[in-house]
Enzyme design. Structure first.
Site, PDB file in Angstrom:
ATOM      1  CE  LYS A 197      -0.832  -3.592  16.792  1.00 50.28           C
ATOM      2  NZ  LYS A 197      -0.706  -2.129  17.752  1.00 50.28           N
ATOM      3  N   GLY A 353       2.469  -1.831   2.230  1.00 52.72           N
ATOM      4  CA  GLY A 353       4.213  -1.289   3.097  1.00 52.72           C
ATOM      5  C   GLY A 353       5.104  -2.767   3.435  1.00 52.72           C
TER       6      GLY A 353
END
Ligand code: AMP
Length: 395
Positions: A197, A353
């Protein structure tokens, strides 16, 4: 910046905030020891100085004191990794903890029960922090993974050690590595931002534009940029409400002289599954019913050139749906390019991440300069924020 190297711990009890938030299987075996290994150098230095170590951490997201989140499950693994028999206190504050800390001899290690069994940890309660502070002579923060949280053990506690607080080896290394990217990066500096995103990375992109010469925007995020510029993206993921923002980012990058590289071709799939039919498409011309799931061959080649021309590289976010073997090729190719550049003297940092998961999965962890241990903390640092856990030590 005061670190453990600046202190002789002989005769001192060090209270260390570590990040032992490790994954456990259904039998409470530790399935990934990276975080324990990462804390080892700090623990060993203190023991070798002739000090004692009190370890505090959280594990998971318990609601009150829940047995399944007890840190006693990892006690044996910690003992095995650091090579010292670790003692355990069944509460991190109060009489049990104070007695255990008091009885601790130099050369010994005590692990405290999960900090988050007390709500006061996350609320940053001053009294709770004060109770914790009784358990050591020196406060050491070695938990980058929680440095972006103003919790009792990560931030608030530091005020009770005005003269005797410092960074552990791991946290110090994180700070130095980030500095090498954000402040002292040898040019050309390249940031590679991938992942799903735009919205979760927007502040990072905006902050990073002032620091880099090149920016690669890859992964699912790129389709918002492509659509905003009039491309046909089929059913690829896209944040329609972020299209205007994408154009603003491109304009800002241009104004700042940052060269932006977006994939020119993609592997498109007719289904979001590993055995979907695939074809290579121009990224501006993905047929209806197909979605871009990985960087195409031309893009991989372009990115390889940019990577190998760079002297400093930050990588955050995969170039495709790397969890599915068929769509991992672009991310693996990028890993190879970065490994090659690193071998030739480029400083490379992987952080935040999913790219960390990818470099570990594909065996690149030893082939890049540094793999960060903090997801959220890394992203917030890249956004330009000063992390409270770091500030509390510097104050
Ligand atoms: P992030 O957490 O924002 O770094 O996003 C990582 C996730 O983005 C991973 O789970 C990837 O599978 C996903 N991703 C990367 N490229 C794509 C794509 N083209 N379409 C859908 N998801 C993607």
């Amino acid at each position: 910046m005061k670190t453990i190297q600046d202190i002789n711990f002989e005769g001192k009890k060090a209270l260390i905030r570590v990040d032992f938030n490790v994954p456990l299987d259904e039998n409470f075996n530790v399935t990934d020891v990276t975080r324990i290994e990462a804390a080892k150098p700090t623990i060993i230095k203190i023991l070798e100085d002739g000090g004692a170590v009190v370890l505090m951490s959280h594990l998971g997201r318990p609601k009150g004191a829940q047995e399944k989140f007890s840190l006693k499950h990892i006690m044996d693994k910690v003992s095995e990794i650091i090579g010292v028999n670790v003692k355990f206190a069944s509460n991190c504050v109060g009489e049990v903890a104070e007695k255990a800390a008091e009885d601790l001899n130099m050369g010994e290690v005590l692990l405290l029960e999960n900090l988050r069994f007390h709500d006061e940890e996350k609320s940053g309660d001053v009294n709770f922090a004060k109770q914790l502070s009784k358990l050591g002579d020196v406060y050491v923060n070695d938990a980058f993974g929680t440095a972006h949280r103003a919790h009792a053990s990560t931030t608030i506690i530091a005020q009770f050690f005005p003269e005797s607080k410092c960074f552990g080896a791991l946290l110090a290394q994180e700070i130095v590595s980030l500095k090498k990217i954000l402040e002292e990066g040898e040019k050309p500096v390249l940031a590679i931002l991938g992942g799903a995103k735009v919205s979760s990375k927007i502040t990072v992109i905006e902050n990073i534009l002032d620091k880099v010469d090149h920016l690669i925007i890859g992964g699912g995020m790129s389709f918002t940029f492509i659509k905003a510029q009039g491309g046909k993206i089929g059913k690829s993921i896209c944040e329609d409400d972020k299209q205007e923002l994408a154009l603003e980012i491109l304009a800002k990058a241009k104004a700042k002289g940052v060269q932006v590289h977006i994939p020119v071709d993609v592997i498109a799939a007719d289904d979001f599954s590993n055995d979907a039919n695939t074809q290579i498409c121009d990224i501006n011309n993905i047929p209806d019913g197909w979605e871009g799931v990985d960087a195409g061959p031309k893009s991989r080649e372009i990115f390889d050139k940019v990577v190998n021309q760079s002297k400093t590289i930050l990588w955050n976010g995969p170039l495709g749906v790397f969890e599915m073997e068929s769509f991992a090729g672009g991310t693996i190719a990028l890993g190879n390019s970065i490994a090659n550049a690193t071998k030739n003297g480029t400083f490379s940092l992987v952080g935040g991440g999913d790219s960390v998961a990818a470099v570990k999965q594909f065996g690149f962890a030893d082939k890049v300069s540094y793999v960060s241990t903090g997801g959220g903390a890394m992203l917030e640092s890249l956004e330009g924020k000063t992390l409270p856990g770091i500030e509390a030590i510097l104050k």
